[in-house]
Design a protein around this motif. Structure first.
Motif, short mmCIF file in Angstrom:
data_model
loop_
_atom_site.label_atom_id
_atom_site.label_comp_id
_atom_site.label_asym_id
_atom_site.label_seq_id
_atom_site.Cartn_x
_atom_site.Cartn_y
_atom_site.Cartn_z
N PHE A 1 0.82 -1.21 0.00
CA PHE A 1 0.00 0.00 0.00
C PHE A 1 0.86 1.26 0.00
N ILE A 2 1.98 1.22 0.67
CA ILE A 2 2.90 2.36 0.65
C ILE A 2 3.34 2.64 -0.78
N ASP A 3 3.61 1.58 -1.54
CA ASP A 3 4.10 1.74 -2.91
C ASP A 3 3.08 2.42 -3.82
N CYS A 4 1.80 2.35 -3.45
CA CYS A 4 0.75 2.94 -4.30
C CYS A 4 0.49 4.41 -4.00
N ILE A 5 1.01 4.92 -2.88
CA ILE A 5 0.69 6.29 -2.47
C ILE A 5 1.15 7.34 -3.49
N PRO A 6 2.36 7.27 -4.06
CA PRO A 6 2.74 8.30 -5.03
C PRO A 6 1.79 8.39 -6.22
N ALA A 7 1.35 7.25 -6.75
CA ALA A 7 0.44 7.26 -7.90
C ALA A 7 -0.92 7.84 -7.53
N VAL A 8 -1.43 7.49 -6.35
CA VAL A 8 -2.74 7.99 -5.98
C VAL A 8 -2.68 9.50 -5.70
N VAL A 9 -1.55 10.00 -5.24
CA VAL A 9 -1.39 11.44 -5.02
C VAL A 9 -1.43 12.17 -6.37
N ARG A 10 -0.79 11.61 -7.38
CA ARG A 10 -0.85 12.22 -8.71
C ARG A 10 -2.29 12.22 -9.24
N SER A 11 -3.02 11.15 -8.98
CA SER A 11 -4.41 11.07 -9.42
C SER A 11 -5.27 12.12 -8.72
N LEU A 12 -4.98 12.40 -7.45
CA LEU A 12 -5.72 13.44 -6.73
C LEU A 12 -5.58 14.78 -7.45
N ASP B 1 -9.59 21.93 -4.45
CA ASP B 1 -8.38 22.71 -4.16
C ASP B 1 -7.46 21.94 -3.21
N LEU B 2 -8.04 21.28 -2.23
CA LEU B 2 -7.26 20.50 -1.27
C LEU B 2 -6.57 19.33 -1.96
N MET B 3 -7.28 18.65 -2.86
CA MET B 3 -6.68 17.55 -3.61
C MET B 3 -5.49 18.02 -4.42
N CYS B 4 -5.62 19.16 -5.07
CA CYS B 4 -4.52 19.71 -5.86
C CYS B 4 -3.35 20.13 -4.97
N ARG B 5 -3.66 20.69 -3.81
CA ARG B 5 -2.59 21.07 -2.89
C ARG B 5 -1.80 19.86 -2.42
N ILE B 6 -2.50 18.76 -2.13
CA ILE B 6 -1.80 17.53 -1.72
C ILE B 6 -0.84 17.09 -2.82
N SER B 7 -1.33 17.11 -4.06
CA SER B 7 -0.52 16.69 -5.19
C SER B 7 0.69 17.60 -5.42
N GLU B 8 0.50 18.88 -5.21
CA GLU B 8 1.55 19.85 -5.54
C GLU B 8 2.48 20.17 -4.36
N GLU B 9 1.96 20.11 -3.13
CA GLU B 9 2.72 20.61 -1.99
C GLU B 9 3.25 19.54 -1.04
N TRP B 10 2.61 18.38 -1.00
CA TRP B 10 3.01 17.38 -0.01
C TRP B 10 4.37 16.80 -0.38
N ASP B 11 5.30 16.77 0.58
CA ASP B 11 6.65 16.28 0.32
C ASP B 11 6.87 14.85 0.81
N GLY B 12 5.81 14.19 1.27
CA GLY B 12 5.93 12.82 1.75
C GLY B 12 6.08 12.69 3.25
N SER B 13 6.28 13.80 3.96
CA SER B 13 6.40 13.74 5.42
C SER B 13 5.04 13.48 6.04
N THR B 14 5.02 12.90 7.22
CA THR B 14 3.77 12.58 7.92
C THR B 14 3.90 13.00 9.38
N ILE B 15 2.78 12.93 10.10
CA ILE B 15 2.81 13.24 11.52
C ILE B 15 3.21 12.01 12.34
N ILE B 16 3.41 10.88 11.67
CA ILE B 16 3.80 9.64 12.35
C ILE B 16 5.31 9.68 12.59
N PRO B 17 5.76 9.58 13.82
CA PRO B 17 7.19 9.71 14.12
C PRO B 17 8.04 8.74 13.30
N GLY B 18 9.04 9.30 12.62
CA GLY B 18 10.01 8.48 11.89
C GLY B 18 9.51 7.90 10.59
#
Length: 343
Positions: free
Chosen positions: A294-305, A321-338
């Motif tokens: 499932f981790i491997d699929c996240i980049p493709a689904v972000v592009r689809s958003l 607008d939020l979907m586009c922001r995720i696609s354009e601005e998210w750098d892969g970091s999460t709130i989950i430690p490490g």
């Protein structure tokens, strides 16, 4: 396991020689390939829900009734938690397509499988749906407002709140409420597979067969089309999606007249609902449960958003607008430690 072996003995009149656990995916269900000397391989299933198993068996009976290619159920344990079924082999459509997915250069043989899968989808939606007792479906009988609301909030809590993208929850909920109301305006008794994707299609003797439909219920035909064509694991390009959409519509016209404009509107709507549900699943199964598939699929689904968000601004402006922001601005970091995602 003893119950599976008892079912095997009753069916094959012999002891199984080997019992091999098949690779696990998102479900807690466990599947085993059981082999013996004088009996073709059989798949044994140990489930966690009697109701879910009952749904699969009832739907499988409808597939068999219409001679549609799906596993035949050979036996069920007295407690309903285990059953054995026909083994359709190892030729999963997803794995057969996988080498060509990165550049989308599918061979003539691969295109033949895809086209036939699209032609068969309306057939199973109408044939299975025409006499299915919807009350047996699990966890609910149809795609209704409650189910859509669950999926959209799944996106909010199991993906969106795990990434550092700020958003106005009130404005987002306004669009979610509107999308939920729009999504339930469908007619007819058609079977919605729910998780129709290349991982749930097997190729046997050159033709598609269908598995893992235990989550099926009454619903709009466009949902399954969106589920297949926008799946992040295969991430078909826009041109190929258009070709396969036409294949589907031509087959659909054998069952019902198709208003292309209305069909397209409903299709975009169901694509949005499905993509948000799929994104949530990758968030939970990938980021929370740390399952690599499932981790491997996240980049493709972000592009689809980003692609779909650009298409739905008129109807759901804040969500888009939020979907586009995720696609354009998210750098892969999460709130989950490490933990971060390599985009």
């Amino acid at each position: 396991m003893q119950r599976l072996k008892e079912l095997y003995r009753k069916h094959a009149h012999a002891e199984p020689i080997s019992v091999t656990l098949l690779p696990l995916s998102g479900s807690a269900r466990k599947y085993y390939r059981m082999t013996g000397n004088d009996c073709p391989p059989i798949i044994g299933c140990i489930g966690t829900s009697v109701a879910e198993n009952r749904a699969f068996i009832a739907i499988a009976e409808q597939f068999a009734r219409h001679d549609l290619d799906a596993p035949r159920v050979y036996g069920v344990s007295s407690d309903g938690l285990c059953y054995i079924q026909e083994d359709l082999g190892d030729a999963q459509l997803f794995e057969l397509l996988k080498p060509n997915v990165p550049d989308g250069s599918f061979t003539a043989e691969q295109m033949g499988w895809l086209r036939e899968t699209m032609r068969m989808l309306p057939v199973l939606q109408y044939k299975v749906g025409e006499a299915l007792d919807w009350s047996v479906c699990y966890p609910d009988r149809e795609l209704n407002a409650r189910m859509v609301n669950f999926d959209l909030n799944y996106f909010k809590y199991d993906f969106l709140k795990l990434i550092p993208i700020s958003f106005n929850e009130i404005r987002l909920q306004d669009d979610i409420d509107r999308l939920c109301r729009d999504a339930i305006g469908y007619e007819g008794n058609t079977f919605m597979y729910r998780d129709f994707q290349a991982r749930n299609v097997m190729i046997r003797n050159g033709h598609p067969c269908f598995i893992d439909f235990q989550g099926g219920r009454r619903g709009p035909v466009q949902y399954d089309l969106a589920s297949f064509l926008w799946n992040a694991g295969t991430h078909f390009g826009a041109e190929l999606r258009s070709v396969l959409e036409e294949e589907f519509v031509h087959s659909l016209e054998d069952f019902v007249p198709v208003d292309r404009e209305e069909f397209g509107r409903r299709y975009r709507l169901m694509t949005l609902v499905r993509l948000l549900q799929e994104t949530a699943a990758y968030g939970f199964r990938g980021m929370v449960e740390r399952k690599q598939l499932f981790i491997d699929c996240i980049p493709a689904v972000v592009r689809s958003l980003g692609e779909l968000g650009a298409q739905c601004r008129d109807s759901y402006p804040y969500l888009a607008d939020l979907m586009c922001r995720i696609s354009e601005e998210w750098d892969g970091s999460t709130i989950i430690p490490g933990f971060s995602v390599q985009l």
